[in-house]
Scaffold this motif. Structure first.
Motif, PDB file in Angstrom:
ATOM      1  N   THR A  61      -1.616   0.598   2.214  1.00 42.94           N
ATOM      2  CA  THR A  61      -1.429   1.183   3.988  1.00 42.94           C
ATOM      3  C   THR A  61      -2.223  -0.015   4.441  1.00 42.94           C
ATOM      4  O   THR A  61      -2.364  -1.193   4.849  1.00 42.94           O
ATOM      5  N   PRO A  92       2.138  -0.680  -3.290  1.00 44.90           N
ATOM      6  CA  PRO A  92       2.188  -0.290  -2.009  1.00 44.90           C
ATOM      7  C   PRO A  92       0.721  -0.047  -1.487  1.00 44.90           C
ATOM      8  O   PRO A  92      -0.271  -1.274  -2.253  1.00 44.90           O
ATOM      9  N   THR A 148       9.917   0.165   3.556  1.00 46.25           N
ATOM     10  CA  THR A 148       9.356   1.498   2.866  1.00 46.25           C
ATOM     11  C   THR A 148      10.910   1.846   1.878  1.00 46.25           C
ATOM     12  O   THR A 148      11.843   1.822   2.607  1.00 46.25           O
ATOM     13  N   ARG A 202       6.860   5.599   1.707  1.00 46.12           N
ATOM     14  CA  ARG A 202       5.811   4.763   1.388  1.00 46.12           C
ATOM     15  C   ARG A 202       6.394   3.612   1.578  1.00 46.12           C
ATOM     16  O   ARG A 202       7.363   2.593   1.357  1.00 46.12           O
TER      17      ARG A 202
END
Length: 391
Positions: free
Chosen positions: A349, A347, A328, A332
């Protein structure tokens, strides 16, 4: 007359000068605009370069190894992970039982549990009357062979002198051949029994492979039968993990399926190397086996662990990465993707989490190589670089 000429020429010179001054002013303005535009373009290029370099960390392969950063491949398919209890076992191809070919009394045990041994090293000594008998047979066979050789040499000499008939020479040669065969057989029996490594009525039992002693079921002074287990030696540079599967789960597992082994804060990645085609008679389960690199010695035979086996996804582009790869940074979620010059912070998801794994729904294609264990070092290095840039 001259005054009139000068007076008339002055307006003409002024008229010629003014356009020149106008052109010079225009050129100066144009030059200033060009310089401003160039400076703006240079600043824009610098901004683009800074943006492109943001998140990049330059490291050589030697630096990566020295930092202990593990490189792992992203696993395509986000079907989650099947988490089951498992057990660490010795590699079946790297485990050998040490036994004696003949029975007797154990008079020496040269190695204890956990100690290393080399191939051919004597690990135990057994005292046996049978060993004495075998050794005596070898000595007797050697004596008969020497006598037969001496008789053959004498008969060959007499035959050349025409004193002894040819049949005596043939008989001597036959006796020599039989004695040689008997000696060879006696020596083979010695080698099979291991008597050659001892003395008198003792035999030395040697290790068949290099490794560590993982079992020693005998004690000093114990009388053992032939072929009784004295030691068990395992090469622990590679161990196996056995996972019991239900038939339904086994139908979804293939050889080569990624598997992650975990216990506490220890993790190892491997791939399934064997899925049993039959059910265990006692448990009615299917055994799956994966081989793990254990040169660091972090896994012990018999240790219970947790195995997370990747499940196939639905083709939605989701990939699976080790949980240790996620860092992290500025709120993000990031992974560090391997590049030609080091790593790049990417980055991502995140989706569902398994035992030691995380599904990534966007940000990766499934073809990357990323930093796993040790990725926190890259996070610290990235923060250090940003701090220096800020100053």
């Amino acid at each position: 007359m001259n005054k009139h000429i000068i007076g008339a020429a002055a307006p003409l010179a002024l008229a010629l000068l003014l356009p020149g001054c106008g052109r010079a002013g225009d050129e100066s303005a144009n030059d200033s605009a060009a310089r401003a535009e160039g400076e703006a373009g240079h600043a824009e290029d610098q901004a683009k370069g800074s943006e492109a370099d943001e998140g990049a960390i330059a490291l050589t392969p030697q630096q990566i190894r020295a930092a202990g950063i593990e490189l792992v491949r992203v696993t395509a398919g986000g079907g989650g992970a099947l988490t089951l209890p498992a057990t660490i076992e010795g590699d079946p191809q790297g485990t050998q039982i040490v036994s004696a070919a003949i029975g007797g009394r154990v008079v020496a045990l040269n190695r204890n549990l956990g100690e290393p041994v080399a191939r051919g090293q004597v690990v135990a000594v057994i005292e046996s009357r049978e060993a004495a008998t075998i050794r005596a047979e070898v000595e007797a066979a050697q004596a008969r062979a020497m006598l037969a050789r001496s008789n053959l040499q004498r008969e060959e000499r007499l035959f050349r002198l025409r004193v002894s008939p040819e049949r005596d020479l043939i008989a001597a040669r036959t006796a020599m051949t039989e004695a040689s065969i008997a000696l060879q057989l006696a020596r083979q029996q010695v080698a099979a029994a291991g008597v050659g490594a001892g003395s008198l009525n003792r035999i030395g039992v040697t290790a068949p492979i290099a490794g560590r002693i993982v079992a020693r079921p005998v004690v000093l002074g114990q009388t053992v039968a032939a072929d009784a287990e004295l030691f068990r030696v395992s090469d622990l540079a590679r161990v196996a993990v056995t996972v019991p599967l239900s038939p339904a789960d086994a139908a979804r597992i293939r050889v080569g399926t990624p598997i992650e082994i975990g216990a506490g804060d220890r993790r190892s990645s491997a791939r399934v190397s064997f899925v049993s085609p039959v059910l265990d008679e006692a448990t009615r389960l299917v055994t799956a086996i994966a081989l793990i690199d254990n040169r660091a010695g972090q896994w012990r035979v018999g240790e219970p662990v947790t195995a997370a086996i990747a499940q196939p996804g639905e083709g939605d582009g989701t990939v699976t990465v080790p949980a240790s790869a996620i860092q992290t940074i500025e709120n993000r979620q990031m992974v560090f993707v391997r590049t030609a010059g080091g790593f790049r912070a990417q980055p991502v998801t995140l989706g569902a989490r398994g035992a030691g794994t995380v599904a990534v729904t966007s940000g990766l294609t499934g073809r990357e190589e990323i930093a796993g264990q040790g990725s926190f070092i890259l996070k610290a290095e990235l923060g250090k670089g940003e701090a220096e840039h800020g100053h």
